[in-house]
Motif scaffolding. Structure first.
Motif, PDB file in Angstrom:
ATOM      1  N   VAL A  83      21.477  48.964  66.144  1.00 16.62           N
ATOM      2  CA  VAL A  83      20.572  50.012  65.683  1.00 16.62           C
ATOM      3  C   VAL A  83      19.318  49.446  65.030  1.00 16.62           C
ATOM      4  O   VAL A  83      18.297  50.118  64.971  1.00 16.62           O
ATOM      5  N   ALA A  84      19.434  48.201  64.536  1.00 15.37           N
ATOM      6  CA  ALA A  84      18.260  47.637  63.886  1.00 15.37           C
ATOM      7  C   ALA A  84      18.349  46.121  63.808  1.00 15.37           C
ATOM      8  O   ALA A  84      19.428  45.534  63.882  1.00 15.37           O
ATOM      9  N   LYS A  85      17.184  45.489  63.659  1.00 17.97           N
ATOM     10  CA  LYS A  85      17.132  44.050  63.379  1.00 17.97           C
ATOM     11  C   LYS A  85      16.768  43.892  61.914  1.00 17.97           C
ATOM     12  O   LYS A  85      15.945  44.665  61.396  1.00 17.97           O
ATOM     13  N   ALA A  86      17.380  42.892  61.278  1.00 17.01           N
ATOM     14  CA  ALA A  86      17.154  42.743  59.841  1.00 17.01           C
ATOM     15  C   ALA A  86      17.359  41.293  59.429  1.00 17.01           C
ATOM     16  O   ALA A  86      17.692  40.445  60.259  1.00 17.01           O
ATOM     17  N   TYR A  87      17.110  40.997  58.160  1.00 16.59           N
ATOM     18  CA  TYR A  87      17.536  39.693  57.647  1.00 16.59           C
ATOM     19  C   TYR A  87      18.305  39.909  56.360  1.00 16.59           C
ATOM     20  O   TYR A  87      18.131  40.914  55.671  1.00 16.59           O
ATOM     21  N   VAL A  88      19.165  38.961  56.078  1.00 16.01           N
ATOM     22  CA  VAL A  88      20.042  39.101  54.924  1.00 16.01           C
ATOM     23  C   VAL A  88      19.268  38.745  53.661  1.00 16.01           C
ATOM     24  O   VAL A  88      18.598  37.720  53.583  1.00 16.01           O
ATOM     25  N   GLU A  89      19.330  39.605  52.693  1.00 15.37           N
ATOM     26  CA  GLU A  89      18.654  39.363  51.409  1.00 15.37           C
ATOM     27  C   GLU A  89      19.661  39.011  50.324  1.00 15.37           C
ATOM     28  O   GLU A  89      19.502  38.036  49.607  1.00 15.37           O
ATOM     29  N   PHE A  90      20.711  39.818  50.205  1.00 11.29           N
ATOM     30  CA  PHE A  90      21.764  39.570  49.224  1.00 11.29           C
ATOM     31  C   PHE A  90      23.092  39.348  49.945  1.00 11.29           C
ATOM     32  O   PHE A  90      23.464  40.141  50.802  1.00 11.29           O
ATOM     33  N   ALA A  91      23.780  38.319  49.574  1.00  7.89           N
ATOM     34  CA  ALA A  91      25.059  38.048  50.230  1.00  7.89           C
ATOM     35  C   ALA A  91      26.191  37.886  49.233  1.00  7.89           C
ATOM     36  O   ALA A  91      27.350  37.830  49.601  1.00  7.89           O
ATOM     37  N   LYS A  92      25.818  37.812  47.938  1.00 10.03           N
ATOM     38  CA  LYS A  92      26.869  37.579  46.933  1.00 10.03           C
ATOM     39  C   LYS A  92      27.468  38.910  46.493  1.00 10.03           C
ATOM     40  O   LYS A  92      26.756  39.893  46.276  1.00 10.03           O
ATOM     41  N   SER A 112      23.606  43.537  43.466  1.00  5.32           N
ATOM     42  CA  SER A 112      23.526  44.998  43.562  1.00  5.32           C
ATOM     43  C   SER A 112      22.191  45.415  44.144  1.00  5.32           C
ATOM     44  O   SER A 112      21.174  44.756  43.950  1.00  5.32           O
ATOM     45  N   ILE A 113      22.210  46.472  44.903  1.00  4.76           N
ATOM     46  CA  ILE A 113      20.966  46.944  45.521  1.00  4.76           C
ATOM     47  C   ILE A 113      20.335  48.058  44.698  1.00  4.76           C
ATOM     48  O   ILE A 113      19.152  48.047  44.395  1.00  4.76           O
ATOM     49  N   ASP A 114      21.160  48.993  44.268  1.00  4.02           N
ATOM     50  CA  ASP A 114      20.600  50.122  43.521  1.00  4.02           C
ATOM     51  C   ASP A 114      20.700  49.947  42.021  1.00  4.02           C
ATOM     52  O   ASP A 114      20.359  50.832  41.252  1.00  4.02           O
ATOM     53  N   GLY A 115      21.172  48.762  41.606  1.00  2.00           N
ATOM     54  CA  GLY A 115      21.238  48.508  40.178  1.00  2.00           C
ATOM     55  C   GLY A 115      22.457  49.100  39.516  1.00  2.00           C
ATOM     56  O   GLY A 115      22.631  48.979  38.314  1.00  2.00           O
ATOM     57  N   TYR A 156      30.238  44.058  51.942  1.00  2.00           N
ATOM     58  CA  TYR A 156      28.854  44.438  52.283  1.00  2.00           C
ATOM     59  C   TYR A 156      27.870  43.318  51.996  1.00  2.00           C
ATOM     60  O   TYR A 156      28.132  42.424  51.180  1.00  2.00           O
ATOM     61  N   VAL A 157      26.753  43.394  52.703  1.00  2.00           N
ATOM     62  CA  VAL A 157      25.625  42.518  52.383  1.00  2.00           C
ATOM     63  C   VAL A 157      24.384  43.374  52.198  1.00  2.00           C
ATOM     64  O   VAL A 157      24.312  44.501  52.678  1.00  2.00           O
ATOM     65  N   GLY A 158      23.423  42.824  51.512  1.00  2.00           N
ATOM     66  CA  GLY A 158      22.150  43.520  51.360  1.00  2.00           C
ATOM     67  C   GLY A 158      21.194  42.990  52.411  1.00  2.00           C
ATOM     68  O   GLY A 158      20.989  41.777  52.521  1.00  2.00           O
ATOM     69  N   VAL A 159      20.678  43.865  53.271  1.00  2.00           N
ATOM     70  CA  VAL A 159      19.770  43.415  54.319  1.00  2.00           C
ATOM     71  C   VAL A 159      18.421  44.118  54.205  1.00  2.00           C
ATOM     72  O   VAL A 159      18.331  45.260  53.730  1.00  2.00           O
ATOM     73  N   THR A 217      12.975  48.226  54.231  1.00  2.00           N
ATOM     74  CA  THR A 217      13.740  48.704  53.077  1.00  2.00           C
ATOM     75  C   THR A 217      15.006  47.871  52.935  1.00  2.00           C
ATOM     76  O   THR A 217      15.499  47.316  53.899  1.00  2.00           O
ATOM     77  N   LEU A 218      15.480  47.803  51.721  1.00  2.00           N
ATOM     78  CA  LEU A 218      16.714  47.076  51.434  1.00  2.00           C
ATOM     79  C   LEU A 218      17.900  47.999  51.659  1.00  2.00           C
ATOM     80  O   LEU A 218      17.935  49.102  51.117  1.00  2.00           O
ATOM     81  N   GLN A 219      18.837  47.549  52.470  1.00  2.00           N
ATOM     82  CA  GLN A 219      19.990  48.373  52.809  1.00  2.00           C
ATOM     83  C   GLN A 219      21.284  47.657  52.471  1.00  2.00           C
ATOM     84  O   GLN A 219      21.354  46.431  52.463  1.00  2.00           O
ATOM     85  N   LYS A 220      22.317  48.455  52.239  1.00  2.00           N
ATOM     86  CA  LYS A 220      23.652  47.921  52.070  1.00  2.00           C
ATOM     87  C   LYS A 220      24.348  48.121  53.417  1.00  2.00           C
ATOM     88  O   LYS A 220      24.345  49.232  53.956  1.00  2.00           O
ATOM     89  N   TRP A 221      24.874  47.053  53.966  1.00  2.21           N
ATOM     90  CA  TRP A 221      25.456  47.173  55.322  1.00  2.21           C
ATOM     91  C   TRP A 221      26.783  46.431  55.390  1.00  2.21           C
ATOM     92  O   TRP A 221      26.908  45.331  54.847  1.00  2.21           O
ATOM     93  N   PRO A 222      27.795  46.987  56.064  1.00  2.00           N
ATOM     94  CA  PRO A 222      29.093  46.311  56.126  1.00  2.00           C
ATOM     95  C   PRO A 222      29.033  44.998  56.911  1.00  2.00           C
ATOM     96  O   PRO A 222      28.371  44.940  57.946  1.00  2.00           O
ATOM     97  N   ILE A 223      29.696  43.993  56.417  1.00  2.00           N
ATOM     98  CA  ILE A 223      29.634  42.688  57.081  1.00  2.00           C
ATOM     99  C   ILE A 223      30.291  42.720  58.467  1.00  2.00           C
ATOM    100  O   ILE A 223      29.963  41.919  59.325  1.00  2.00           O
ATOM    101  N   LYS A 224      31.211  43.659  58.659  1.00  3.31           N
ATOM    102  CA  LYS A 224      31.842  43.769  59.981  1.00  3.31           C
ATOM    103  C   LYS A 224      30.862  44.310  61.025  1.00  3.31           C
ATOM    104  O   LYS A 224      31.096  44.170  62.221  1.00  3.31           O
ATOM    105  N   LYS A 225      29.789  44.914  60.524  1.00  2.51           N
ATOM    106  CA  LYS A 225      28.825  45.505  61.457  1.00  2.51           C
ATOM    107  C   LYS A 225      27.484  44.804  61.401  1.00  2.51           C
ATOM    108  O   LYS A 225      26.459  45.346  61.842  1.00  2.51           O
TER     109      LYS A 225
END
Ligand SMILES: [Zn+2]
Length: 298
Positions: free
Chosen positions: A23-32, A36-39, A47-50, A66-74
């Motif tokens: 559905v989209a191309k992205a890069y990983v921003e947060f992996a730990k 937190s994305i929304d604080g 999940y990872v932050g992409v 935009t910064l998104q929270k996305w499941p690592i399985k997906k």
């Protein structure tokens, strides 16, 4: 090989939906997991932050940059989900650690055979079955002395001779000449071996001693030699060149070196063992070149 969580950051990834469509191309921003994305809620392990770069599938809630929270399985990296990447990576790490721990403890290999003791070709021939059979078939003299011996007895006698130390070998070779005698009324020289009367050639054949050796030892026996160890054992070898060098060194020392009474040491070996020796030191300014010139003059 897999990709560890520590290396996920900044990697370009594809985001897929429930049907498996990108559905989209992205890069990983947060992996730990604690990030937190929304604080409010931390990402967690699932999940990872992409950051979305490009939305491919219209109709999703994804917005570019935009910064998104996305499941690592997906989240796919090089076609493999980050979930599987991490699993693969961890497996490899474990295998690696396992092999690391095993280092130094090589698996026992039943294919290996202990190394056979080194044998010279001659020894080998003397002790093998064929060699002994050949000896027993051959004829020593009219008396056929060899016929009194069995294969096993010859083997034992040969083994005793060729696998014993030098002194024992010497002893056997000398003894035959001291114990030999002439058969009554004949010129036939014989000896007793294992209680059997045998001629000299039979004795040589049984032990596998060459004619040269045999007569050499006859001369030794006549000269009264006692059984002894190898001639070179325990002796210090002095070659002519070493003797020459020793002489030269002592010449240099006696003519040039000053006695230094304040430097003495106790000898721990040699003729002067336990005695105090004055150490001799060459005078300052001694040059090897001038010594050489002097030595060559002689
Ligand atoms: Zn014979």
């Amino acid at each position: 090989m897999g990709l560890g969580r520590a290396d996920w950051c900044k990697k370009e990834v594809d985001l897929i939906d429930n049907r498996g469509t990108i559905v989209a191309k992205a890069y990983v921003e947060f992996a730990k997991e604690w990030q937190s994305i929304d604080g409010r809620a931390s990402l967690g392990e699932e999940y990872v932050g992409v950051v979305v770069c490009e939305v491919i599938e219209r109709g999703t809630s994804l917005i570019t940059r935009t910064l998104q929270k996305w499941p690592i399985k997906k989240t796919l990296y090089e076609g493999v989900s980050l979930y599987n990447q991490e699993r693969q990576y961890n497996e490899n790490v474990q295998v690696h650690a396992g092999s690391h721990n095993r280092r130094g403890s090589r698996q026992y290999c039943s294919q290996r055979h202990p190394r056979l003791p080194l044998q010279t070709k001659q020894k080998e021939k003397l002790l093998n079955k064929l060699g002994i059979e050949q000896t027993l078939k051959s004829s020593c003299c009219k008396r056929q002395c060899l016929s009194q011996f069995t294969h096993d007895l010859v083997k034992i006698l040969r083994y005793e001779m060729h696998h014993s130390d030098m002194k024992s070998k010497d002893s056997i070779r000398l003894a035959v000449h001291r114990n030999s005698y002439y058969l009554l009324g004949t010129k036939k020289q014989v000896c007793v071996l294992e209680g059997k009367v045998v001629c000299m050639s039979a004795w040589r054949m049984i032990y596998g001693v060459s004619k040269t050796d045999f007569y050499r030892y006859r001369a030794y026996a006549e000269s009264g030699r006692r059984p002894q160890n190898h001639g070179g054992l325990g002796r210090k070898k002095t070659s002519s060149s070493i003797a020459q060098a020793t002489q030269t060194m002592s010449m240099i020392l006696t003519t040039r070196a000053d006695s230094m009474p304040h430097r003495t040491r106790t000898k721990c070996s040699g003729v002067l063992k336990g005695k105090k020796v004055v150490e001799k030191i060459l005078p300052v300014g001694t040059k090897w070149r001038t010594i050489l010139e002097e030595v060559n003059k002689v």
